[in-house]
Every structure is written in C-alpha cells, then in structure tokens.
Design a protein around this motif. Structure first.
Motif, PDB file in Angstrom:
ATOM      1  N   VAL A  70       0.846  -1.204   0.000  1.00  0.00           N
ATOM      2  CA  VAL A  70       0.000   0.000   0.000  1.00  0.00           C
ATOM      3  C   VAL A  70       0.879   1.251   0.000  1.00  0.00           C
ATOM      4  O   VAL A  70       0.669   2.181  -0.787  1.00  0.00           O
ATOM      5  CB  VAL A  70      -0.952   0.013   1.221  1.00  0.00           C
ATOM      6  N   LEU A  71       1.887   1.268   0.873  1.00  0.00           N
ATOM      7  CA  LEU A  71       2.784   2.425   0.953  1.00  0.00           C
ATOM      8  C   LEU A  71       3.566   2.613  -0.358  1.00  0.00           C
ATOM      9  O   LEU A  71       3.771   3.749  -0.812  1.00  0.00           O
ATOM     10  CB  LEU A  71       3.756   2.261   2.125  1.00  0.00           C
ATOM     11  N   ASP A  80       0.119  11.886  -1.711  1.00  0.00           N
ATOM     12  CA  ASP A  80       0.623  12.446  -0.446  1.00  0.00           C
ATOM     13  C   ASP A  80      -0.369  12.140   0.678  1.00  0.00           C
ATOM     14  O   ASP A  80      -1.142  13.009   1.088  1.00  0.00           O
ATOM     15  CB  ASP A  80       0.829  13.951  -0.599  1.00  0.00           C
ATOM     16  N   GLN A  81      -0.330  10.905   1.153  1.00  0.00           N
ATOM     17  CA  GLN A  81      -1.253  10.471   2.195  1.00  0.00           C
ATOM     18  C   GLN A  81      -0.520  10.324   3.523  1.00  0.00           C
ATOM     19  O   GLN A  81       0.496   9.635   3.597  1.00  0.00           O
ATOM     20  CB  GLN A  81      -1.906   9.131   1.816  1.00  0.00           C
ATOM     21  N   ASP A  91      10.417  -4.509  15.072  1.00  0.00           N
ATOM     22  CA  ASP A  91      11.822  -4.549  14.686  1.00  0.00           C
ATOM     23  C   ASP A  91      12.195  -3.228  14.001  1.00  0.00           C
ATOM     24  O   ASP A  91      11.430  -2.703  13.194  1.00  0.00           O
ATOM     25  CB  ASP A  91      12.067  -5.720  13.727  1.00  0.00           C
ATOM     26  N   SER A  92      13.377  -2.711  14.330  1.00  0.00           N
ATOM     27  CA  SER A  92      13.789  -1.401  13.794  1.00  0.00           C
ATOM     28  C   SER A  92      13.855  -1.408  12.271  1.00  0.00           C
ATOM     29  O   SER A  92      13.616  -0.379  11.623  1.00  0.00           O
ATOM     30  CB  SER A  92      15.147  -0.991  14.367  1.00  0.00           C
ATOM     31  N   ARG A  93      14.167  -2.580  11.673  1.00  0.00           N
ATOM     32  CA  ARG A  93      14.245  -2.658  10.211  1.00  0.00           C
ATOM     33  C   ARG A  93      12.890  -2.402   9.568  1.00  0.00           C
ATOM     34  O   ARG A  93      12.792  -1.776   8.509  1.00  0.00           O
ATOM     35  CB  ARG A  93      14.783  -4.028   9.783  1.00  0.00           C
ATOM     36  N   ILE A  94      11.828  -2.890  10.214  1.00  0.00           N
ATOM     37  CA  ILE A  94      10.476  -2.687   9.702  1.00  0.00           C
ATOM     38  C   ILE A  94      10.105  -1.209   9.803  1.00  0.00           C
ATOM     39  O   ILE A  94       9.567  -0.619   8.863  1.00  0.00           O
ATOM     40  CB  ILE A  94       9.455  -3.528  10.495  1.00  0.00           C
ATOM     41  N   LEU A  99       9.174   4.046   7.122  1.00  0.00           N
ATOM     42  CA  LEU A  99       9.513   5.469   7.114  1.00  0.00           C
ATOM     43  C   LEU A  99      10.090   5.878   5.758  1.00  0.00           C
ATOM     44  O   LEU A  99       9.786   6.958   5.241  1.00  0.00           O
ATOM     45  CB  LEU A  99      10.514   5.797   8.229  1.00  0.00           C
ATOM     46  N   SER A 100      10.889   5.000   5.176  1.00  0.00           N
ATOM     47  CA  SER A 100      11.468   5.287   3.857  1.00  0.00           C
ATOM     48  C   SER A 100      10.397   5.333   2.773  1.00  0.00           C
ATOM     49  O   SER A 100      10.588   5.926   1.711  1.00  0.00           O
ATOM     50  CB  SER A 100      12.534   4.248   3.497  1.00  0.00           C
ATOM     51  N   LEU A 101       9.256   4.701   3.041  1.00  0.00           N
ATOM     52  CA  LEU A 101       8.138   4.681   2.092  1.00  0.00           C
ATOM     53  C   LEU A 101       7.144   5.806   2.347  1.00  0.00           C
ATOM     54  O   LEU A 101       6.092   5.870   1.713  1.00  0.00           O
ATOM     55  CB  LEU A 101       7.427   3.324   2.147  1.00  0.00           C
TER      56      LEU A 101
END
Length: 221
Positions: A70-71, A80-81, A91-94, A99-101
């Motif tokens: 979705v992201l 821009d949602q 987990d920090s990776r998730i 956040l990058s998306l």
C-alpha cells in the motif's frame, strides 16, 4: 470552529478496527471515514475521487496486498497520504522501511490505546509520531547501540534472502547434505555452510529441520 480530522482505518481484524473506532469516537475532533480489511480495499477506497482522509491508520500484515505494498503504491503514484502504521511488529528494520516509504507515524499494537489519538493529531499536522517502545528502538538504532531484534513478518524475512540462499534452502528441503548441495551447485562445502548459517540467522531458526519447516510453512518450493 475547529475542523475535524478524518481517519480511515485498515486492518484485517474487524475486532481491532472496532476497538480503534471506539477510542476515536471519544474525541469530538476526530471522525472515522470508513475502514478496509485488505490492502487492496485500501487502494480501491482511496482511488475513488469522493473518498479522502486526513490520516490512514494502516496495519502491515493484511491479505491480498500488505501494508508495504500500500505504501509503495502511494509513493509510486505520488499520493501524499499521511499514514500511521499500527502493528505488532517492533523490529527497527520494519520501522525504517515504512519510514522510507513515506509513513509519518508508527505505533505498536500493545500501546495503541495510549497513543492513537495523539498520533492522529500530530500526524495530521505533518509531524512524526512514535509510541514509546518504537521511539526507544529508533533512538538506540540511531545512536549505534545494539538493538534486540524484534518481531518481523515472514515475508520481510524471505525477501531478505539472496537467490543463492533460496537455492540452498530448496535443496535443504529435499534433505540434501552440505556435501551434496556443494556438488550440485559447484561450490565448496565451506561456502554452503556459510549460506546455511546465514539462513539460520535470517529466518531465526535453530537447525535444518527448522529451515525445512519454515520453507514449507511459507510455501518456498
């Protein structure tokens, strides 16, 4: 008069959606604008011109299309949602991936009741918001501290595997020994053992039986 904040909720558990709606209904400044049970329903809902929401509360693990997809759809189509991820994965990776998306907030389901209203109000204004546990994980990660690995979806683990690791895993499923795999792939036994150790670590299992069971469960054939 203060404008209302409109929120759409997406989660594959109807009972959780009802819980979120019950909390939101306690705040006169926030109003629910529909809900979705799958990632596809989210995209279909936002694709209709008459549908819009200031904030989307999004789960990661959903059928048909998951939260990541979705992201990615929003990012690819330059939508821009404002999104808050509400997830059991910590987990920090998730967190860094969403956040990058373009995700603006992340709340663990364990702390949803305490943070959901504040998160909606902050994110609706363009600010970032994290529940206390997620904030702690991110701060440790940014400061270089060792962060205990948290829960992540199986799909995320599988996507992290290289093509060679997948080839080795498929042969492990067929009960090949490291020597047999090495001969089959024209590699050294040492190299195969390295791949095996990497698989154990990435998939968080203890032995070859665990690898085979994991592969079977997730239909890696």
């Amino acid at each position: 008069m203060k404008e209302k904040i409109y929120v759409h909720v997406a989660d594959d558990h109807k009972i959780l959606i009802e819980g979120i709606i019950a909390v939101i209904n306690t705040d006169k400044d926030i109003e629910i604008k529909g809900y979705s049970l799958t990632g596809k329903e989210v995209i279909d809902w936002f694709s209709k011109k008459e549908n819009n929401a200031d904030v989307l509360i999004l789960d990661i693990s959903m059928p048909i299309l998951d939260g990541f997809q979705v992201l990615k759809y929003f990012k690819k189509n330059k939508i821009d949602q404002k999104v808050i991820v509400l997830s059991s994965y910590d987990d920090s990776r998730i967190v860094q991936e969403v956040l990058s998306l373009g995700c603006k907030g992340y709340i663990s389901k364990n702390e949803a009741g305490e943070h959901i209203l504040r998160a909606i109000k902050s994110v609706s204004k363009g600010e970032q918001y994290f529940s206390n546990d997620i904030q702690s994980i991110l701060l440790k990660s940014l400061s270089g501290e060792i962060v205990t690995k948290g829960k992540i979806p199986d799909k995320f683990r599988i996507d992290s595997l290289t093509e060679r690791e997948l080839d080795v895993l498929k042969l492990i499923m067929k009960e090949y020994s490291s020597l047999q795999i090495a001969e089959r792939m024209f590699l050294s036994v040492y190299t195969i053992e390295t791949y095996r150790k990497s698989l154990l670590k990435k998939l968080n299992v203890k032995n070859s039986v665990g690898l085979a069971m994991y592969a079977y469960k997730n239909k890696i054939v």
